[in-house]
Design an enzyme around this catalytic site. Structure first.
Site, PDB file in Angstrom:
ATOM      1  CE  LYS A  78      33.953  35.079  43.831  1.00 55.04           C
ATOM      2  NZ  LYS A  78      35.099  35.252  43.932  1.00 55.04           N
ATOM      3  CG  ASP A  99      33.756  38.845  43.124  1.00 50.53           C
ATOM      4  OD1 ASP A  99      35.181  37.863  42.490  1.00 50.53           O
ATOM      5  OD2 ASP A  99      33.285  38.712  42.942  1.00 50.53           O
TER       6      ASP A  99
END
Ligand code: NDP
Ligand code: 2IT
Length: 451
Positions: free
Chosen positions: A130, A170
């Protein structure tokens, strides 16, 4: 003798807390997994001896960097950027990029940790990672966003690659931002590769990528309801968020015959007792994405609705709930209110939206509760299919992709049943997802020896 043989759950968590001071989100994500894994590995000596869980809680690497950019007034701005490469035991690191002022190392470590389990559950060869920045896209011009994305990628490019680490979107990162970042990657490296997913259809993107996180969370919800002989027809749904995941979850609920009562953003929530139908969802999509407006303006467009500032929507009575905004947006008290109001099922579109107290409330009440790592895996699953299409230099048709995704989501549900069935008609989906995800990654790590 393997030290971990003598480490109990509390000692293990003490160690995680000691090694990660002030990283509350990361510690929370580890605890939620460890609560289930300690039980599972109790009689499995190889996982203890090889310290698999301990190794999984240490990211392979955390890259942090400075991102400088120039705003429209000519002032220099300095942001922080990160990429957390958590685990690549079963495939290249894979996971989104988040641009939000709340982003810090703890948030990205928790997201990369969760992503590792989620990606394993998809059955595709994807490791977990991430990234992101504390950059706040709100109020920035399109040119400012472009300059920021270019600067971010000018450092990130050296750490990623189609077989190394493949970022995606995201919170705060959608198709536009992926375009700016892909353009800069291509410019620096002179390579057109599948280094990012969520790309535009004209330049290597996949059909159904945008929709499928939200749609998938509803498919998973429908699979859970089906285990109790129910479906979504006529069910009322409370949804938080009004971004990509929330609006597509709302759309699918409506398509399957349910009634959506709420949406929200960081300013508060709107409640529309008439139901948020497709026309209203389209209005929200345009309003939030293109006009970059606030959800409170919904009540001007649709006067039957009300806006409640500074609150989450969990007090509105409903049959099903879908938290689709952000982490820790549904707390223990909210969970108690939902259960008391007769909510039968909760499907997490967001990552870790329910805090630990809330998870325990849902587990104790034995309602149908799908953790994000299972319920929202549809997005990254289509990302995995986008990578396959890029490697094969081809594009699959929509019906082929839809069938593949349907199979993937059904397999995730099956994995949860396999490890989460508690008997007496109750499935602990959190436990099922944690164990199934853990086992796949852990077995790959065992094969590699001590690395
Ligand atoms: P978007 O940026 O499209 O939308 C985010 C939404 O959540 C907005 O309505 C935003 O409100 C709200 N929100 C964000 N931060 C906060 C906060 N701190 N407090 C209250 N509301 C907040 O993001 P996505 O829809 O893509 O992501 C939503 C969730 O889904 C995240 O948890 C993400 O990790 C998860 N997810 C996303 C996937 C994807 O492919 N996009 C895949 C799997 C999970 P505001 O406009 O006021 O900021
Ligand atoms: O949380 C997630 O699964 C995402 N943001 C999507 C990740 C991806 O690589 O598609």
């Amino acid at each position: 003798m393997a030290v971990s043989e003598h480490v109990d759950f509390n000692q293990f968590m003490e160690g995680v807390k000691r090694r990660n001071p002030y990283q509350t989100e990361f510690v929370q994500a580890v605890q939620e997994v460890a609560e289930d894994i300690f039980d599972f590995i109790q009689d499995k000596e190889e996982y203890h001896a090889q310290q698999i869980l301990r190794r999984m809680t240490e990211p392979d690497r955390v890259v942090s960097f400075r991102v400088c950019w120039e705003d429209d007034d000519g002032d220099i701005r300095v942001q922080r950027g990160w990429r957390v490469q958590n685990n690549n035991a079963i495939g290249p690191y894979k996971g989104g990029i988040r641009f939000h002022p709340s982003v810090n190392e703890s948030v990205l470590k928790f997201l990369a940790f969760e992503q590792t389990f989620k990606n394993a559950l998809t059955g595709l060869p994807l490791g977990g990672g991430k990234g992101g920045s504390n950059f706040n896209p709100k109020g920035k011009s399109v040119r400012e966003i472009m300059r920021f994305c270019q600067s971010f990628m000018t450092e990130l490019y050296r750490h990623i690659g189609a077989d190394v680490d493949v970022p995606a979107g995201d919170i705060g990162v959608g198709g536009r931002e992926i375009g700016y970042m892909f353009g800069q990657y291509k410019r620096i490296t002179n390579q057109f590769t599948g280094v990012l997913t969520g790309k535009g259809l004209e330049w290597g993107g996949s059909l159904i990528r945008t929709e499928e996180t939200g749609y998938g969370a509803v498919y998973f919800l429908a699979s859970m309801l089906a285990t109790r002989g129910e479906d979504l027809t006529g069910k009322t749904a409370v949804i938080s968020g009004s971004g990509n995941v929330a609006t597509h979850a709302a759309e699918k609920i409506v398509q399957l015959g349910g009634k959506v009562l709420t949406l929200s953003d960081s300013g508060g929530f709107i409640h529309d007792p008439d139901g948020i139908n497709q026309e209203k969802i389209d209005w929200v999509k345009t309003h939030k994405t293109h006009r970059r407006g606030r959800i409170e303006e919904y009540v001007d467009a649709f006067p039957g609705a009300t806006f409640t500032a500074g609150k989450t929507p969990w007090g509105v009575p409903c049959d099903v709930a879908l938290p689709c905004a952000t982490q820790n947006e549904l707390l223990g008290d909210d969970a108690r209110v939902l259960v008391a109001n007769g909510c039968k099922a909760v499907s997490e579109g967001a990552n870790m939206p329910t805090d630990l107290a809330g998870v325990h409330v849902f587990k104790n009440a034995k309602i149908l509760f799908a953790p994000g790592k299972a319920a929202n895996a549809g997005g990254v699953a289509v990302s995995g299919l986008e990578m396959s299409q890029n490697s094969g230099r081809r594009s699959w048709k929509e019906d082929e992709l839809q069938q593949m995704l349907k199979d993937i989501m059904a397999d995730i549900h099956k994995s949860c049943l396999k490890y989460g069935d508690q008997g007496g008609g109750y499935v602990d989906y959190v436990k099922g997802a944690n164990i199934a995800g853990f086992k796949k990654v852990a077995d790959a790590m065992l094969a590699f020896g001590v690395v």
